[in-house]
Design an enzyme around this catalytic site. Structure first.
Site, PDB file in Angstrom:
ATOM      1  CD  GLU A 198      -2.761   1.163   2.469  1.00 21.20           C
ATOM      2  OE1 GLU A 198      -2.668   0.258   3.317  1.00 21.20           O
ATOM      3  OE2 GLU A 198      -3.493   2.149   2.584  1.00 21.20           O
ATOM      4  NE  ARG A 248       2.740  -7.915  10.054  1.00 20.94           N
ATOM      5  CZ  ARG A 248       2.788  -6.784   9.344  1.00 20.94           C
ATOM      6  NH1 ARG A 248       3.828  -5.996   9.399  1.00 20.94           N
ATOM      7  NH2 ARG A 248       1.781  -6.411   8.618  1.00 20.94           N
ATOM      8  CE  LYS A 273       3.075   0.291   4.993  1.00 20.13           C
ATOM      9  NZ  LYS A 273       2.609  -0.018   3.637  1.00 20.13           N
TER      10      LYS A 273
END
Ligand code: ATP
Ligand code: MG
Length: 560
Positions: free
Chosen positions: A37, A262, A272
């Site tokens: 994204e 992750r 982020k």
């Protein structure tokens, strides 16, 4: 996979792919993608995902796409798109021209939403966001049906068309899938597929005022691109039944979603949202501040793609979340730099040495090895003269036990140079040592005494007249605690920031590095690896410390 070689590792993902290849589910095709994204810069965790997806495509002779999941116009910016493209390219993952945007599919996604409505599987809901949440129920309580759930197909089609036409205010209506308000999986309790948002989109401008949710866009985007294996992180495991429901309802190509853990690192935060906060609050100088875990920051700091490949190989892919020791990452960085970085001498905290028996005005050029790991890197010449800089740390007036470096009356070797012996110290008015008076032995050029006498240490040095003034930026961990999220009650992760994560020194380096381009990497002998920063000027290079020479990972392993 190091330096673009094909990986040979097998893991639970390759087992799944092998199974598909045997059953013929995708006719032997393997097509992966990386779907960021564009709401921030990529970080080390993303690098793992990129190399995993690209590596699998290579391993199976398949394809790899880069796709921007740009469905949230309020948080997305062109700057992020540009940086992501640069970072994926830097890592060496090749999308072979297959660069896509979810926004390319807005019309198709809309048409499919209409199809769902026509099939009686979606409806326009007038509940507000907080009401939708309230009606959804909890893990222990079933949800309640929206009062708008039984609208007719005709009414839904008309309302959805008017949503698209801009007739309604932001947040006043949504399109929801009609699945199961009693499902134990909350994602299946009539999830929102479209929301109204009168916002300019970086790519589609004001063409749309309704935007698909991630849940509606993601799986179908994969399907459109013919992705076979949609690899994502564990938090999407509970969304998989929803993605499968959408794909089945539409009757389109069904990728297999596979979740993996992750990558997390100690002393590091990789969300982020938080990284953006560090940038916005000026805690760091920007997304590429070398203390950040972003790829642009790591690049600026001097980390190579090969080091990131090495780290990814070492940790492999896992099905359970875990935290990787930052020392292992530093080990990977060091492994690569040790092989490729040119050695130079630099003095971070200078102390003047005058060789009282060395002829005034004389300069000798001594041979110095550029990289002992790489004979092809050759030899350079370093100037030697009467006045030198050495490291303050390499002299002690009162040496502690086992200190073998310089002190009054002791002889040491100058790297590539001569034996010198300290005969006297010069102090300032405050009693601080500001200069050492030493003698050198002219018969020890090259570092050996003809009479066979030994010295216990070798130190680095610079000819003061030739040394280039430079700036060294020394970085420490950005957070003080292994898990920056571990905070006292009422505290905040920002409390764990290391107030001393950056130290700036005026230093000296040997003249051979004059004019080095930003990005050039060196080992300052005995100190650390450094990389030339873009802030450098021709007169004054700026060096970022990439990583110290000391190997903490070896110690960690010994402790077991
Ligand atoms: P963040 O939580 O840092 O904001 P994100 O998951 O929201 O990250 P996306 O742009 O959605 O960021 O991520 C793109 C891809 O990268 C996704 O497939 C995601 O699963 C993967 N990814 C993100 N963070 C990590 C990580 N720490 N380790 C491995 N893969 C990751
Ligand atoms: Mg995300």
């Amino acid at each position: 996979m190091s330096n673009g070689e094909t990986p040979t590792q097998s893991n639970f993902i390759t087992d799944i792919i092998d199974g598909h290849n045997q059953s013929g589910r995708f006719a032997g095709r393997v097509h992966t993608r990386f779907p960021p994204e564009p709401n921030g810069y990529l970080h080390i965790g993303h690098a793992k995902s990129i190399m995993l997806n690209y590596g699998l495509a290579r391993q199976y002779g398949g394809k790899f796409n880069l796709r921007f999941d740009d469905t949230n116009p309020t948080k997305e910016e062109q700057e992020y798109i540009d940086s992501i493209i640069a970072d994926v390219h830097w890592l060496g993952a090749d999308w072979e021209g297959r660069l896509f945007y979810a926004s390319d599919y807005f019309q198709q996604l809309y048409d499919w939403a209409v199809q769902l409505i026509q099939q009686g599987q979606a409806y326009v809901c007038d509940l507000r966001a907080d009401e939708v949440r309230e009606y959804r129920g909890t893990l222990t309580e079933p949800g309640r049906a929206s009062p708008y759930r039984s609208r007719s197909v005709a009414e839904n089609l008309e309302l959805f068309a008017r949503m698209k036409a801009g007739d309604y205010a932001d947040g006043s209506r949504t399109l929801r899938a009609k699945i199961d308000m009693a499902s134990p999986n909350l994602n299946l309790r009539d999830p929102v597929l479209y929301r109204i948002l009168h916002a300019e989109h970086p790519r589609t401008g004001d063409a749309w005022c309704i935007y698909p949710t991630y849940d509606w866009a993601h799986g179908q985007s994969d399907s459109i691109e013919g992705i076979t294996h949609s690899i994502c992180t564990l938090e999407f495991e509970d969304h998989r039944p929803l993605y499968d429901w959408c794909i089945q309802s539409l009757g389109i190509h069904a990728p297999q979603q596979i979740e993996f853990a992750r990558l997390n690192l100690t002393y590091t935060l990789m969300s982020k949202r938080r990284l953006l906060k560090l940038v916005n609050e000026g805690i760091v100088s920007g997304w590429d501040d070398p203390r950040m875990p972003t790829l642009s920051a790591q690049r600026r700091r001097g980390v190579t793609p090969a080091a990131l490949h090495d780290l990814t190989e070492r940790i492999g892919v896992a099905k359970n979340n875990s935290v990787v020791d930052l020392a292992l990452y530093e080990y990977s960085i060091r492994q690569d730099l040790n092989q490729h970085a040119l050695r130079v001498m630099g003095v971070l905290n200078p102390l003047k040495v005058t060789l009282i028996n060395y002829p005034e005005g004389q300069v000798e050029w001594l041979d110095a090895v550029n990289n002992p790991e790489d004979p092809a890197a050759g030899v350079r010449q370093v100037p030697f003269s009467r006045e030198l800089w050495i490291e303050q740390d390499d002299f002690r007036e009162t040496p502690p036990p086992k200190y073998f470096r310089l002190t009054v009356g002791r002889e040491v070797r100058l790297r590539y140079g001569y034996f010198i012996k300290c005969v006297e110290v010069v102090k300032d008015a405050d009693g601080q040592v500001i200069e050492l008076l030493c003698t050198y032995d002219p018969d020890t050029r090259g570092g050996n005494a003809p009479d066979g006498r030994k010295v216990k240490s070798t130190i680095h040095w610079l000819s003061a007249a030739h040394a280039l003034p430079a700036e060294a930026r020394l970085y420490e961990r950005l957070f003080l605690t292994e898990n920056p999220d571990d905070v006292a009650e009422g505290g905040d992760w920002m409390d764990n920031l290391n107030p001393n994560s950056l130290e700036i020194l005026n230093c000296y380096v040997e003249p051979s590095v004059a004019g080095a381009a930003p990005g050039s990497r060196y080992q300052f002998e005995r100190l650390a690896y450094f990389c030339v920063d873009p802030d450098s000027t021709p007169e004054r290079p700026v060096f970022n410390r990439t990583v110290a020479l000391k190997d903490e990972w070896a110690k960690v392993q010994q402790r077991g």
